[in-house]
Write a protein that holds these residues in place. Structure first.
Motif, PDB file in Angstrom:
ATOM      1  N   GLU A 117      -3.856   5.349 -10.036  1.00  0.00           N
ATOM      2  CA  GLU A 117      -3.994   4.686 -11.331  1.00  0.00           C
ATOM      3  C   GLU A 117      -4.929   3.487 -11.237  1.00  0.00           C
ATOM      4  OE1 GLU A 117      -0.032   3.753 -12.625  1.00  0.00           O
ATOM      5  OE2 GLU A 117       0.494   5.864 -12.888  1.00  0.00           O
ATOM      6  N   HIS A 118      -4.809   2.723 -10.153  1.00  0.00           N
ATOM      7  CA  HIS A 118      -5.716   1.586  -9.962  1.00  0.00           C
ATOM      8  C   HIS A 118      -7.160   2.072  -9.845  1.00  0.00           C
ATOM      9  CE1 HIS A 118      -2.152  -0.844  -9.363  1.00  0.00           C
ATOM     10  NE2 HIS A 118      -2.898  -1.925  -9.246  1.00  0.00           N
ATOM     11  N   SER A 119      -7.365   3.173  -9.137  1.00  0.00           N
ATOM     12  CA  SER A 119      -8.715   3.739  -8.996  1.00  0.00           C
ATOM     13  C   SER A 119      -9.280   4.142 -10.356  1.00  0.00           C
ATOM     14  CB  SER A 119      -8.698   4.950  -8.066  1.00  0.00           C
ATOM     15  OG  SER A 119      -8.322   4.566  -6.775  1.00  0.00           O
ATOM     16  N   GLU A 124       0.284   5.080  -7.829  1.00  0.00           N
ATOM     17  CA  GLU A 124      -0.179   3.767  -8.272  1.00  0.00           C
ATOM     18  C   GLU A 124      -1.598   3.493  -7.790  1.00  0.00           C
ATOM     19  OE1 GLU A 124       2.188   0.233  -8.258  1.00  0.00           O
ATOM     20  OE2 GLU A 124       4.038   1.403  -8.188  1.00  0.00           O
ATOM     21  N   VAL A 162      -7.615  -6.177  -9.598  1.00  0.00           N
ATOM     22  CA  VAL A 162      -7.267  -4.757  -9.521  1.00  0.00           C
ATOM     23  C   VAL A 162      -7.678  -4.204  -8.153  1.00  0.00           C
ATOM     24  CG1 VAL A 162      -7.652  -2.465 -10.513  1.00  0.00           C
ATOM     25  CG2 VAL A 162      -7.369  -4.426 -12.018  1.00  0.00           C
ATOM     26  N   HIS A 163      -8.859  -4.609  -7.668  1.00  0.00           N
ATOM     27  CA  HIS A 163      -9.300  -4.187  -6.330  1.00  0.00           C
ATOM     28  C   HIS A 163      -8.318  -4.678  -5.265  1.00  0.00           C
ATOM     29  CE1 HIS A 163     -13.159  -2.157  -6.694  1.00  0.00           C
ATOM     30  NE2 HIS A 163     -13.542  -3.037  -7.625  1.00  0.00           N
ATOM     31  N   ILE A 184     -10.343   1.040 -12.199  1.00  0.00           N
ATOM     32  CA  ILE A 184     -11.584   0.503 -11.626  1.00  0.00           C
ATOM     33  C   ILE A 184     -12.785   1.308 -12.098  1.00  0.00           C
ATOM     34  CG2 ILE A 184     -12.869   0.227  -9.460  1.00  0.00           C
ATOM     35  CD1 ILE A 184     -10.114  -0.547  -8.173  1.00  0.00           C
ATOM     36  N   ASN A 208      -5.139  -5.508  -5.599  1.00  0.00           N
ATOM     37  CA  ASN A 208      -3.871  -4.787  -5.731  1.00  0.00           C
ATOM     38  C   ASN A 208      -3.966  -3.397  -5.127  1.00  0.00           C
ATOM     39  OD1 ASN A 208      -2.766  -6.978  -7.006  1.00  0.00           O
ATOM     40  ND2 ASN A 208      -2.750  -6.074  -9.036  1.00  0.00           N
ATOM     41  N   LYS A 209      -5.079  -2.720  -5.390  1.00  0.00           N
ATOM     42  CA  LYS A 209      -5.266  -1.364  -4.853  1.00  0.00           C
ATOM     43  C   LYS A 209      -5.283  -1.399  -3.322  1.00  0.00           C
ATOM     44  CE  LYS A 209      -8.463   2.460  -4.663  1.00  0.00           C
ATOM     45  NZ  LYS A 209      -9.878   2.677  -4.451  1.00  0.00           N
ATOM     46  N   ARG A 253      -4.291  -7.261 -19.268  1.00  0.00           N
ATOM     47  CA  ARG A 253      -3.638  -6.951 -18.001  1.00  0.00           C
ATOM     48  C   ARG A 253      -2.169  -7.323 -18.117  1.00  0.00           C
ATOM     49  NH1 ARG A 253      -4.185 -10.098 -12.443  1.00  0.00           N
ATOM     50  NH2 ARG A 253      -3.127  -8.575 -11.151  1.00  0.00           N
TER      51      ARG A 253
END
Length: 146
Positions: A42-44, A39, A79-80, A47, A82-83, A61
């Motif tokens: 995926e976030h990276s 996950e 997103v940042h 971004i 969450n990551k 989203r």
């Protein structure tokens, strides 16, 4: 009567079951770490994909199973966050894994548990190789039996 006054297991079956449960918990922790790291990855990727784009551009989203239209400017900070949250959770699960490893090591030492790995016993290993080779017929590469 399967335990002493201190609550320690005394019979082999209880020790084996406890050890198996500990191994299962460790495997679950490894699985969870893998899922969370995927996950984070995926976030990276998200971004990296949306950072260079125009902040006023529309994007979508998923929030609680509902696809919501937003702008990149609104979505990118979320997103940042969450990551970063996922990375913190990964770190905590890794700490729990290390604790579980130490518990297992202490348990192994306390009850003198040894795990057999492939190739530990020389005499058995030779017999196993011989047994696994039985029933396999190999002929010359160019010949055909008809």
């Amino acid at each position: 009567m399967a335990s002493r006054a201190g609550g320690e297991p005394i019979n082999e079956q209880v020790v084996a079951n406890t050890y198996a449960n500990m191994r299962t918990e460790m495997n679950q922790l490894y699985t969870k770490i893998t899922e969370l790291e995927m996950e984070v990855s995926e976030h990276s990727l998200v971004i990296v994909a949306i950072e260079p784009l125009d902040p006023t551009r529309r994007c979508y989203r998923m929030i609680g199973g509902v696809l919501v239209e937003r702008t990149i400017k609104e979505v990118l900070p979320a997103v940042h966050r969450n990551k970063e949250g996922l990375e913190e959770v990964v770190a905590r699960v890794k700490e729990a894994l290390e604790t579980k490893k130490k518990e297992m090591t202490e348990f192994e030492l306390k009850y003198k548990i040894r795990i057999r790995k492939g190739g530990d016993s020389g005499a058995e290993d030779g017999n196993m190789k011989e047994a696994s080779a039985q029933g396999v017929l190999v002929g010359p590469a160019g010949s055909r039996a008809e």
